[in-house]
Write a protein that holds these residues in place. Structure first.
Motif, PDB file in Angstrom:
ATOM      1  N   VAL A  25       0.807  -1.120  -0.071  1.00 46.80           N
ATOM      2  CA  VAL A  25      -0.123  -0.001   0.022  1.00 46.80           C
ATOM      3  C   VAL A  25       1.047   1.164   0.051  1.00 46.80           C
ATOM      4  CG1 VAL A  25      -1.693   1.191   1.361  1.00 46.80           C
ATOM      5  CG2 VAL A  25      -1.989  -1.214   1.266  1.00 46.80           C
ATOM      6  N   GLU A  26       0.836   2.205  -0.833  1.00 42.86           N
ATOM      7  CA  GLU A  26       1.487   3.410  -0.977  1.00 42.86           C
ATOM      8  C   GLU A  26       0.818   4.333  -0.314  1.00 42.86           C
ATOM      9  OE1 GLU A  26       4.496   3.523  -2.507  1.00 42.86           O
ATOM     10  OE2 GLU A  26       4.331   1.511  -3.156  1.00 42.86           O
ATOM     11  N   TYR A  27       1.399   4.969   0.469  1.00 40.12           N
ATOM     12  CA  TYR A  27       1.019   6.207   1.162  1.00 40.12           C
ATOM     13  C   TYR A  27       2.210   7.270   1.526  1.00 40.12           C
ATOM     14  CZ  TYR A  27      -1.313   8.549   5.286  1.00 40.12           C
ATOM     15  OH  TYR A  27      -1.663   9.412   6.164  1.00 40.12           O
ATOM     16  N   LYS A  28       1.765   8.484   1.218  1.00 38.53           N
ATOM     17  CA  LYS A  28       2.688   9.596   1.123  1.00 38.53           C
ATOM     18  C   LYS A  28       4.118   9.520   0.944  1.00 38.53           C
ATOM     19  CE  LYS A  28      -0.436  12.024   4.554  1.00 38.53           C
ATOM     20  NZ  LYS A  28      -0.625  12.548   5.741  1.00 38.53           N
ATOM     21  N   LYS A  83       0.104   4.106   9.035  1.00 40.06           N
ATOM     22  CA  LYS A  83      -0.300   5.380   8.475  1.00 40.06           C
ATOM     23  C   LYS A  83      -0.355   6.550   9.565  1.00 40.06           C
ATOM     24  CE  LYS A  83      -3.173   3.837   4.428  1.00 40.06           C
ATOM     25  NZ  LYS A  83      -4.366   3.820   3.948  1.00 40.06           N
ATOM     26  N   ASP A  87       2.199   9.524   9.508  1.00 43.97           N
ATOM     27  CA  ASP A  87       1.775  11.112   9.850  1.00 43.97           C
ATOM     28  C   ASP A  87       2.662  11.648  10.852  1.00 43.97           C
ATOM     29  OD1 ASP A  87      -0.047  10.604   7.705  1.00 43.97           O
ATOM     30  OD2 ASP A  87      -1.672  10.351   8.960  1.00 43.97           O
TER      31      ASP A  87
END
Length: 95
Positions: A25-28, A83, A87
């Motif tokens: 899963v790609e996140y930021k 995530k 963050d």
């Protein structure tokens, strides 16, 4: 004898084995690969978090104390916690 062999498994780690990793899963700008760890009929929250490519790639193994009753719920919680950590910490996760 069944009780003793069950206790032996708890302390030897025989029942604690990583499950197959899930899709990335790609996140930021980070890649999260959930990898729940089966532990005594439950699943421990765990993942690999990476950033960058090739020689510049950094990796962090993400393991939490949370145990979930089923694999799908564990993956959902893993992604939410990874995530949130990204963050809060950004690239400092690798230090």
């Amino acid at each position: 004898m069944g009780i003793l062999s069950g206790l032996k498994g708890l302390f030897s780690g025989a029942e604690r084995a990583p499950e197959k990793p899930e899709d990335t899963v790609e996140y930021k700008g980070f890649s999260i690969i959930p990898a729940p760890i089966k532990e005594g009929g439950q699943f421990r929250v765990a993942a690999t978090v990476t950033q960058g490519e090739g020689a510049e790639q950094q990796t962090h193994t993400f393991i939490r104390s949370d145990l979930m009753p089923n694999r799908d719920e564990c993956i959902e919680i893993t992604l939410r916690k990874a995530k949130l950590t990204i963050d809060q910490m950004g690239s400092h996760i690798f230090k």
